[in-house]
Design an enzyme around this catalytic site. Structure first.
Site, PDB file in Angstrom:
ATOM      1  N   TYR A 165       1.520 -14.884  13.593  1.00  0.00           N
ATOM      2  CA  TYR A 165       2.537 -14.604  14.615  1.00  0.00           C
ATOM      3  C   TYR A 165       2.879 -15.771  15.536  1.00  0.00           C
ATOM      4  O   TYR A 165       3.894 -15.721  16.233  1.00  0.00           O
ATOM      5  CB  TYR A 165       2.146 -13.342  15.390  1.00  0.00           C
ATOM      6  CG  TYR A 165       2.232 -12.117  14.492  1.00  0.00           C
ATOM      7  CD1 TYR A 165       3.462 -11.573  14.185  1.00  0.00           C
ATOM      8  CD2 TYR A 165       1.105 -11.566  13.899  1.00  0.00           C
ATOM      9  CE1 TYR A 165       3.569 -10.485  13.322  1.00  0.00           C
ATOM     10  CE2 TYR A 165       1.200 -10.480  13.042  1.00  0.00           C
ATOM     11  CZ  TYR A 165       2.440  -9.943  12.749  1.00  0.00           C
ATOM     12  OH  TYR A 165       2.544  -8.879  11.891  1.00  0.00           O
TER      13      TYR A 165
ATOM     14  N   PHE B  23      -2.422   0.331  18.371  1.00  0.00           N
ATOM     15  CA  PHE B  23      -1.177   0.903  17.846  1.00  0.00           C
ATOM     16  C   PHE B  23      -0.803   0.177  16.569  1.00  0.00           C
ATOM     17  O   PHE B  23      -1.441  -0.818  16.220  1.00  0.00           O
ATOM     18  CB  PHE B  23      -0.033   0.836  18.874  1.00  0.00           C
ATOM     19  CG  PHE B  23       0.250  -0.531  19.427  1.00  0.00           C
ATOM     20  CD1 PHE B  23       1.136  -1.401  18.808  1.00  0.00           C
ATOM     21  CD2 PHE B  23      -0.403  -0.977  20.573  1.00  0.00           C
ATOM     22  CE1 PHE B  23       1.385  -2.671  19.322  1.00  0.00           C
ATOM     23  CE2 PHE B  23      -0.158  -2.238  21.100  1.00  0.00           C
ATOM     24  CZ  PHE B  23       0.733  -3.081  20.474  1.00  0.00           C
TER      25      PHE B  23
HETATM   26  C1  LIG Z   1       1.731  -6.101  13.832  1.00  0.00           C
HETATM   27  C2  LIG Z   1       1.316  -5.868  12.394  1.00  0.00           C
HETATM   28  O1  LIG Z   1       1.872  -5.059  11.760  1.00  0.00           O
HETATM   29  S1  LIG Z   1       0.054  -6.782  11.708  1.00  0.00           S
HETATM   30  C3  LIG Z   1       0.183  -6.516   9.938  1.00  0.00           C
HETATM   31  C4  LIG Z   1       0.817  -7.682   9.239  1.00  0.00           C
HETATM   32  N1  LIG Z   1       0.900  -7.357   7.823  1.00  0.00           N
HETATM   33  C5  LIG Z   1      -0.029  -7.742   6.920  1.00  0.00           C
HETATM   34  O2  LIG Z   1      -0.989  -8.435   7.199  1.00  0.00           O
HETATM   35  C6  LIG Z   1       0.195  -7.210   5.516  1.00  0.00           C
HETATM   36  C7  LIG Z   1      -0.026  -8.287   4.459  1.00  0.00           C
HETATM   37  N2  LIG Z   1       0.803  -9.450   4.641  1.00  0.00           N
HETATM   38  C8  LIG Z   1       2.162  -9.401   4.541  1.00  0.00           C
HETATM   39  O3  LIG Z   1       2.782  -8.370   4.333  1.00  0.00           O
HETATM   40  C9  LIG Z   1       2.922 -10.729   4.671  1.00  0.00           C
HETATM   41  O4  LIG Z   1       2.149 -11.757   4.102  1.00  0.00           O
HETATM   42  C10 LIG Z   1       3.252 -11.110   6.144  1.00  0.00           C
HETATM   43  C11 LIG Z   1       4.083 -10.002   6.784  1.00  0.00           C
HETATM   44  C12 LIG Z   1       1.997 -11.317   6.970  1.00  0.00           C
HETATM   45  C13 LIG Z   1       4.040 -12.423   6.136  1.00  0.00           C
HETATM   46  O5  LIG Z   1       5.241 -12.215   5.426  1.00  0.00           O
HETATM   47  P1  LIG Z   1       6.013 -13.438   4.711  1.00  0.00           P
HETATM   48  O6  LIG Z   1       7.352 -12.923   4.334  1.00  0.00           O
HETATM   49  O7  LIG Z   1       5.171 -14.035   3.659  1.00  0.00           O
HETATM   50  O8  LIG Z   1       6.135 -14.475   5.911  1.00  0.00           O
HETATM   51  P2  LIG Z   1       7.123 -15.730   5.943  1.00  0.00           P
HETATM   52  O9  LIG Z   1       7.437 -16.173   4.555  1.00  0.00           O
HETATM   53  O10 LIG Z   1       8.298 -15.413   6.798  1.00  0.00           O
HETATM   54  O11 LIG Z   1       6.188 -16.775   6.663  1.00  0.00           O
HETATM   55  C14 LIG Z   1       6.447 -17.338   7.920  1.00  0.00           C
HETATM   56  C15 LIG Z   1       5.442 -18.429   8.184  1.00  0.00           C
HETATM   57  O12 LIG Z   1       4.173 -17.822   8.442  1.00  0.00           O
HETATM   58  C16 LIG Z   1       3.205 -18.303   7.509  1.00  0.00           C
HETATM   59  N3  LIG Z   1       2.373 -17.160   7.142  1.00  0.00           N
HETATM   60  C17 LIG Z   1       2.811 -15.911   6.947  1.00  0.00           C
HETATM   61  N4  LIG Z   1       1.773 -15.113   6.640  1.00  0.00           N
HETATM   62  C18 LIG Z   1       0.671 -15.889   6.668  1.00  0.00           C
HETATM   63  C19 LIG Z   1      -0.691 -15.622   6.419  1.00  0.00           C
HETATM   64  N5  LIG Z   1      -1.120 -14.380   6.104  1.00  0.00           N
HETATM   65  N6  LIG Z   1      -1.554 -16.644   6.520  1.00  0.00           N
HETATM   66  C20 LIG Z   1      -1.110 -17.894   6.826  1.00  0.00           C
HETATM   67  N7  LIG Z   1       0.197 -18.193   7.068  1.00  0.00           N
HETATM   68  C21 LIG Z   1       1.065 -17.193   6.988  1.00  0.00           C
HETATM   69  C22 LIG Z   1       4.009 -18.806   6.328  1.00  0.00           C
HETATM   70  O13 LIG Z   1       3.311 -19.764   5.590  1.00  0.00           O
HETATM   71  C23 LIG Z   1       5.233 -19.380   6.993  1.00  0.00           C
HETATM   72  O14 LIG Z   1       4.930 -20.664   7.534  1.00  0.00           O
HETATM   73  P3  LIG Z   1       6.037 -21.839   7.497  1.00  0.00           P
HETATM   74  O15 LIG Z   1       7.167 -21.333   8.352  1.00  0.00           O
HETATM   75  O16 LIG Z   1       5.306 -23.010   8.088  1.00  0.00           O
HETATM   76  O17 LIG Z   1       6.419 -21.996   6.073  1.00  0.00           O
END
Ligand SMILES: CC(=O)SCCNC(=O)CCNC(=O)[C@H](O)C(C)(C)COP(=O)(O)OP(=O)(O)OC[C@H]1O[C@@H](n2cnc3c(N)ncnc32)[C@H](O)[C@@H]1OP(=O)(O)O
Length: 396
Positions: A123, A396
């Site tokens: 985040y 939450f």
């Molecule tokens: C508040 C909540 O709901 S917390 C729950 C969050 N959800 C989860 O953990 C479920 C499993 N994970 C996921 O669904 C996905 O991997 C998400 C939502 C965490 C990220 O979605 P993505 O579409 O892959 O993210 P996106 O491609 O926009 O990445 C944005 C940046 O964050 C980084 N990033 C995203 N997720 C991660 C991660 N898990 N670990 C490390 N870096 C990450 C990306 O590398 C990218 O970096 P950059 O801009 O330097 O290239």
């Protein structure tokens, strides 16, 4: 960025979106449990990412109010249920969802957004910073010190009574730390609160505190009553007498060897009430809520400040560019200014400072703040510090 669109979900798209979320979080469960999972997601303002007509990602939020230093409650978005299909990750889907969500919150007049993060690497990309921390405690056997507060009467509620009494009790206890939030009605009905009433025991202390707990699964081959471990999931008290009364109750339950709890405030005093303070072991400390300032000018002027010479900070916000600019912070408040900046920071770093958890001098030493006037750092430390450590205390 890949080929996808972002828009609010229609009612018919909620189910496929929950499926995406459930899979992203590796939720396992039968249909009934899946239904319960879907109902436990509190978000009522849910966006979807679409590849054609197919949902490939989702993010939601619900409106709440958050307590800022000085005690004011400000409108905030509690962000919940972010997930992207595994075959579409790292292509900017979450970025597009989170940016659209932030713009939506800004249109709604919300000053802040906050969330519990599944991983700490995600985040910061969207301007969130870890803004409160919580302790994980394992509390074993010890008598209470004779000088510890006695506490009052504790009574166990049945689920119907809990549903009827707890929302008003939580509101009465009120936010007494930066970071605490209001719990909207639907949090209690469909959100994390609902789980609290099924499979958990709810006990209230007089009319000024409550605790929600359940036993953990016993070790294989052991009967549940041998060395039982209770997990305290939610505990709020109006004052230290109520807090002592609730801990005395939980730690005094028959056949309980240990009580485990997470996300307690960093100054949780239970150990100091015990004859053997080491019976309360801190087994971990982790980030609790991640914060994002949506309207920096309003948020900075909503909180109070400590003593210290005025400091000018410059914010650069690439996602919500209207926030970019310089702000003069003094004991009297904060306003935009044309004066030169002493400290330059990004939104994630501002979020770490805002509720009083981190110190500017610490983050500057780590290279997170660009310092053009080193004399501003001790003043910024004093201005931004808070009398009590921030804490949210609501999942939450
Ligand atoms: C508040 C909540 O709901 S917390 C729950 C969050 N959800 C989860 O953990 C479920 C499993 N994970 C996921 O669904 C996905 O991997 C998400 C939502 C965490 C990220 O979605 P993505 O579409 O892959 O993210 P996106 O491609 O926009 O990445 C944005 C940046 O964050 C980084 N990033 C995203 N997720 C991660 C991660 N898990 N670990 C490390 N870096 C990450 C990306 O590398 C990218 O970096 P950059 O801009 O330097 O290239």
């Amino acid at each position: 960025m890949g080929e996808f669109t972002i828009r609010p979900l229609t009612d018919a798209e909620q189910r496929p979106a929950f499926d995406v979320l459930g899979r992203a979080l590796h939720f396992t469960g039968a249909d009934e449990a899946r239904e319960q999972f879907a109902n436990s997601v509190t978000a009522d303002r849910r966006f979807g990412a679409f590849d054609g007509e197919r949902v490939i990602g989702t993010a939601g939020s619900f409106g709440t109010e958050l307590c800022v230093p000085g005690g004011k409650m400000v409108p905030a978005a509690a962000v919940d249920g972010v997930g992207v299909r595994a075959d579409h990750t790292r292509r900017g889907v979450a970025t597009a969802l989170m940016c659209e969500q932030l713009r939506d919150c800004a249109r709604r007049g919300e000053m802040l957004a906050h969330l519990h993060a599944s991983e700490a690497m995600i985040y910061g990309h969207f301007g969130y910073g870890a803004a409160t921390r919580g302790l994980t405690l394992r509390i074993g056997q010890s008598a209470f010190r004779p000088d510890a507060p006695e506490g009052g009467r504790v009574r166990i509620l049945d689920p119907g009574e809990a549903r009827a009494e707890l929302p008003a009790l939580y509101a009465r206890i009120g936010p007494h730390r930066p970071g605490m939030m209001t719990r909207p009605e639907h949090w209690w009905i469909t959100g994390s609160g609902r789980h609290s009433f099924t499979g958990h025991t709810v006990a209230v202390h007089d009319d000024d505190g409550f605790v929600v707990y359940r036993p953990l699964e016993p070790a294989p081959g052991r009967p549940p009553h041998e060395g039982a471990v209770l997990a305290v999931r939610d505990l709020h008290a109006a004052d230290v007498r109520a807090l002592a009364g609730l801990w005395r109750f939980v730690l005094g339950i028959d056949l309980v060897a240990e009580v485990w709890t997470r996300h307690r405030p960093v100054d949780e005093p239970v150990g100091a009430m015990l004859v053997d303070p080491r019976a309360a072991q801190v087994s971990g400390m982790s980030d609790e809520i991640w914060l994002r300032l949506i309207d920096v000018a309003e948020a900075l002027s909503a909180r109070t400040y400590g003593d210290g010479d005025p400091v000018v900070v410059e914010i650069t916000d690439t996602i919500l560019p209207g926030n970019s600019g310089r702000y003069r912070i003094s004991p009297e408040g904060a306003q935009r200014t044309a004066l030169p900046a002493a400290l330059r920071l990004t939104p994630d770093v501002l979020a770490m400072l805002y509720l009083g958890d981190a110190r500017p001098s610490t983050l500057a030493a780590l290279g997170r703040i660009e310092v053009t006037d080193p004399a501003a750092l001790p003043a910024a430390d004093r201005l931004l510090s808070t009398a009590v450590p921030p804490w949210c205390g609501t999942s939450f």
